[in-house]
Design a protein around this motif. Structure first.
Motif, PDB file in Angstrom:
ATOM      1  N   UNK A 143       0.828  -1.212   0.000  1.00  0.00           N
ATOM      2  CA  UNK A 143       0.000   0.000   0.000  1.00  0.00           C
ATOM      3  C   UNK A 143       0.864   1.264   0.000  1.00  0.00           C
ATOM      4  N   UNK A 144       1.957   1.220   0.765  1.00  0.00           N
ATOM      5  CA  UNK A 144       2.858   2.372   0.792  1.00  0.00           C
ATOM      6  C   UNK A 144       3.520   2.567  -0.563  1.00  0.00           C
ATOM      7  N   UNK A 145       3.963   1.466  -1.170  1.00  0.00           N
ATOM      8  CA  UNK A 145       4.604   1.555  -2.485  1.00  0.00           C
ATOM      9  C   UNK A 145       3.639   2.053  -3.546  1.00  0.00           C
ATOM     10  N   UNK A 146       2.394   1.599  -3.494  1.00  0.00           N
ATOM     11  CA  UNK A 146       1.397   2.052  -4.473  1.00  0.00           C
ATOM     12  C   UNK A 146       1.144   3.546  -4.326  1.00  0.00           C
ATOM     13  N   UNK A 147       1.116   4.018  -3.101  1.00  0.00           N
ATOM     14  CA  UNK A 147       0.921   5.454  -2.879  1.00  0.00           C
ATOM     15  C   UNK A 147       2.134   6.245  -3.350  1.00  0.00           C
ATOM     16  N   UNK A 148       3.350   5.714  -3.099  1.00  0.00           N
ATOM     17  CA  UNK A 148       4.576   6.413  -3.493  1.00  0.00           C
ATOM     18  C   UNK A 148       4.720   6.499  -5.003  1.00  0.00           C
ATOM     19  N   UNK A 149       4.507   5.376  -5.678  1.00  0.00           N
ATOM     20  CA  UNK A 149       4.827   5.292  -7.108  1.00  0.00           C
ATOM     21  C   UNK A 149       3.657   5.662  -8.017  1.00  0.00           C
ATOM     22  N   UNK A 177       0.584   7.153  -6.649  1.00  0.00           N
ATOM     23  CA  UNK A 177      -0.260   8.190  -6.069  1.00  0.00           C
ATOM     24  C   UNK A 177      -1.644   7.722  -5.688  1.00  0.00           C
ATOM     25  N   UNK A 178      -1.821   6.429  -5.485  1.00  0.00           N
ATOM     26  CA  UNK A 178      -3.135   5.891  -5.099  1.00  0.00           C
ATOM     27  C   UNK A 178      -2.976   5.013  -3.871  1.00  0.00           C
ATOM     28  N   UNK A 179      -4.024   4.907  -3.085  1.00  0.00           N
ATOM     29  CA  UNK A 179      -4.027   3.980  -1.965  1.00  0.00           C
ATOM     30  C   UNK A 179      -4.107   2.560  -2.483  1.00  0.00           C
ATOM     31  N   UNK A 180      -3.189   1.721  -2.049  1.00  0.00           N
ATOM     32  CA  UNK A 180      -3.136   0.354  -2.563  1.00  0.00           C
ATOM     33  C   UNK A 180      -4.378  -0.461  -2.280  1.00  0.00           C
ATOM     34  N   UNK A 181      -5.192  -0.070  -1.314  1.00  0.00           N
ATOM     35  CA  UNK A 181      -6.390  -0.841  -0.980  1.00  0.00           C
ATOM     36  C   UNK A 181      -7.649  -0.231  -1.598  1.00  0.00           C
ATOM     37  N   UNK A 182      -7.486   0.726  -2.537  1.00  0.00           N
ATOM     38  CA  UNK A 182      -8.633   1.381  -3.153  1.00  0.00           C
ATOM     39  C   UNK A 182      -8.779   1.001  -4.624  1.00  0.00           C
ATOM     40  N   UNK A 222      -6.518  -4.641  -5.747  1.00  0.00           N
ATOM     41  CA  UNK A 222      -5.797  -4.617  -4.469  1.00  0.00           C
ATOM     42  C   UNK A 222      -5.901  -5.942  -3.738  1.00  0.00           C
ATOM     43  N   UNK A 223      -7.109  -6.475  -3.636  1.00  0.00           N
ATOM     44  CA  UNK A 223      -7.304  -7.722  -2.905  1.00  0.00           C
ATOM     45  C   UNK A 223      -6.498  -8.863  -3.486  1.00  0.00           C
ATOM     46  N   UNK A 224      -6.505  -8.994  -4.808  1.00  0.00           N
ATOM     47  CA  UNK A 224      -5.759 -10.082  -5.465  1.00  0.00           C
ATOM     48  C   UNK A 224      -4.259  -9.917  -5.245  1.00  0.00           C
ATOM     49  N   UNK A 225      -3.781  -8.666  -5.385  1.00  0.00           N
ATOM     50  CA  UNK A 225      -2.346  -8.410  -5.205  1.00  0.00           C
ATOM     51  C   UNK A 225      -1.916  -8.731  -3.776  1.00  0.00           C
ATOM     52  N   UNK A 226      -2.691  -8.276  -2.801  1.00  0.00           N
ATOM     53  CA  UNK A 226      -2.319  -8.514  -1.406  1.00  0.00           C
ATOM     54  C   UNK A 226      -2.365  -9.999  -1.077  1.00  0.00           C
ATOM     55  N   UNK A 227      -3.339 -10.718  -1.643  1.00  0.00           N
ATOM     56  CA  UNK A 227      -3.410 -12.171  -1.419  1.00  0.00           C
ATOM     57  C   UNK A 227      -2.171 -12.872  -1.988  1.00  0.00           C
ATOM     58  N   UNK A 228      -1.749 -12.432  -3.180  1.00  0.00           N
ATOM     59  CA  UNK A 228      -0.557 -13.033  -3.785  1.00  0.00           C
ATOM     60  C   UNK A 228       0.685 -12.725  -2.961  1.00  0.00           C
ATOM     61  N   UNK A 229       0.796 -11.480  -2.506  1.00  0.00           N
ATOM     62  CA  UNK A 229       1.977 -11.066  -1.733  1.00  0.00           C
ATOM     63  C   UNK A 229       2.084 -11.861  -0.437  1.00  0.00           C
ATOM     64  N   UNK A 230       0.949 -12.059   0.245  1.00  0.00           N
ATOM     65  CA  UNK A 230       0.975 -12.772   1.516  1.00  0.00           C
ATOM     66  C   UNK A 230       1.268 -14.255   1.354  1.00  0.00           C
TER      67      UNK A 230
END
Length: 494
Positions: free
Chosen positions: A381-387, A389-394, A398-406
């Motif tokens: 989420x921090x990286x998505x906001x940095x690179x 400019x959006x909230x990674x959970x919006x 987002x859900x699919x990406x976070x599931x893959x990352x975890x």
């Protein structure tokens, strides 16, 4: 007898009288210069000025630029402090900028005055420059500040106001400070360690806000740093060197270097990047480290593989050649040499914590151990906001990406690289999903291959063990049969 009728009234008569009086005064002045010594004339002039000048209630302090050949710290502090007190009424300002400064420096010009107020006391500052005397051996102008105030406040000015000016100037310097990165490979700075270190400006933009780390871990690190810098008296009271050791460990690409830059930018501490491979002996190490400054971060990266230091049990055989040894490093970190400097942070990094000598890991050497792990949902989420400019959970992905990352091991550096490939949010996140899926397939294949190889190895080991057991059993059987034959032969002989 003198009467009013004797006073000339016509302009011509007045001019004649004035000319006569001026000539008489010039004659008397000339005679005085001839007959009265210079020292006596100066004394008489001062005495007359003192008698006819009313006593002033003001006191003026002179703050010279130098004391002998040494810079006056009060003068330097005043220059910085008065920059914050410039008012719209100031008529002349001096502007300057050095190559390493990011902004213009504004200061008052000679002859300018600034009125300051401290605890309801009015204080007048005046910047004075005196041109060099052509007949004097001094070839440069003298500069000083005149500080004028009511005499009755002298003690308060000396005991409270001027210390306040010094403290405020230090605070302004810290706010304006350009953090530097020192390395022995950089062009040398004349003012640093006699040519031991060279430097460049630290342009790394990392901050704690931009780090892809768990918020709780960030707050813990910030809290530890804040507590460290404000505990000068505590360290002095308990008899410990004012330093703090950090160990950053984890796989490559997890943000160890970015964390160091964020710490430097947060504390406004310079960084000294020390490569142990460039150090040839313990004495060389001491000389290099003693040339570092206070309020700095000493970084030793890849401590587990940066130099082949001998362990302490076998060092004796190498002492004769004065090689760099583990005990030499430990002595500077936590021995007598560790007290040579204040307010220092020492950061070690490694990809393999298990390979470090236990002597390095104990508190007092590496006080704080920080596991720089793989990326998490919060990190994404921090990286998505940095690179982007959006909230990674919006975002819909987002859900699919976070599931893959975890469900896998992926570093923040790998995710950042994918997010940099496009400014279009949808395209960048879709590309990240594809990358994570490919990486997960590759990881699963690698894991299956490792499991198959392990199964094959285990199978081969089992077959080898069974063959060895069969061989042993066969040998035992042959041994029994041989014993039976010997027994029968002994019986027949009898």
């Amino acid at each position: 007898m003198f009467s009013l009728n004797d006073i000339p009234t016509s302009p011509a008569a007045l001019f004649t009288a004035y000319a006569s009086f001026s000539a008489s005064m010039m004659l008397m002045r000339s005679m005085a210069n001839e007959l009265i010594p210079t020292e006596l004339r100066n004394y008489l002039t001062s005495a007359l000025r003192f008698l006819f000048t009313p006593l002033s209630s003001d006191l003026t302090l002179l703050i010279d630029e130098t004391t002998g050949m040494i810079r006056n710290q009060v003068f330097d502090a005043a220059e910085v402090y008065l920059r914050t007190k410039i008012s719209p009424n100031t008529e002349r300002l001096r502007i300057s900028k050095t190559p390493r400064q990011k902004a213009l420096t504004v200061a008052i010009d000679k002859g300018e005055e600034i009125i300051d107020t401290f605890q309801n006391i009015s204080i007048k500052w005046r910047f004075v420059c005196t041109e060099p005397d052509k007949n004097s051996h001094h070839s440069r102008e003298t500069r000083n500040f005149e500080v004028t105030f009511n005499k009755k406040f002298k003690d308060k000015i000396l005991d409270s106001y001027l210390p306040y000016v010094l403290a405020r100037a230090n605070a302004v310097r810290e706010e304006e400070k350009v953090v530097k990165l020192y390395n022995r490979e950089c062009p040398y700075d004349d003012d640093q360690g006699g040519g031991m270190w060279g430097s460049v400006n630290l342009e790394h933009p990392a901050t704690f806000e931009t780090l892809a780390m768990e918020p709780e871990l960030k707050m813990a690190i910030i809290g530890d740093l804040d507590r460290f810098v404000r505990r000068r008296e505590f360290y002095k009271k308990v008899g410990k060197a004012w330093k703090r050791g950090f160990l950053l460990y984890g796989p490559p690409g997890t943000g160890k270097s970015s964390l160091i830059a964020a710490m430097a930018n947060y504390l406004k501490f310079d960084i000294y990047d020390l490569e142990l491979t460039s150090i040839y002996s313990n004495s060389d190490l001491r000389r290099v480290l003693l040339s570092t400054t206070n309020r700095s971060i000493l970084v030793i990266e890849d401590i587990d593989c940066s130099v082949e230091m001998q362990n302490r049990n076998s060092e004796e055989q190498f002492e004769a050649s004065n090689r760099l040894t583990l005990s030499g490093l430990l002595n500077f970190i936590d021995g007598l040499w560790s007290s040579c400097g204040d307010e220092r942070v020492i950061v070690f990094t490694t990809n393999n914590k298990d390979r470090l000598d236990p002597a390095l890991l104990r508190p007092g050497r590496m006080d704080v151990h920080i596991n720089m792990s793989y990326c998490t949902s919060n990190g994404f989420r921090i990286l998505a906001a940095n690179y982007l400019g959006v909230g990674g959970n919006h975002h819909r992905l987002s859900g699919e990406i976070e599931s893959l990352i975890e469900s896998m091991e992926v570093t923040p550096a790998e995710i950042a690289e994918e997010l940099m490939k496009s400014d279009d949010v949808d395209f960048a996140l879709e590309g990240l999903v594809e990358f994570l899926k490919r990486k997960k397939v590759e990881m699963n294949e690698k894991k299956m291959l490792e499991e198959n190889n392990k199964s094959e190895v285990d199978h081969q080991e089992t077959l080898a063990e069974e063959a060895a057991a069969a061989q042993t059993q066969k040998a035992k059987k042959h041994k029994i049969e041989d014993n039976d034959v010997r027994r029968i032969m002994r019986n027949n002989t009898r």
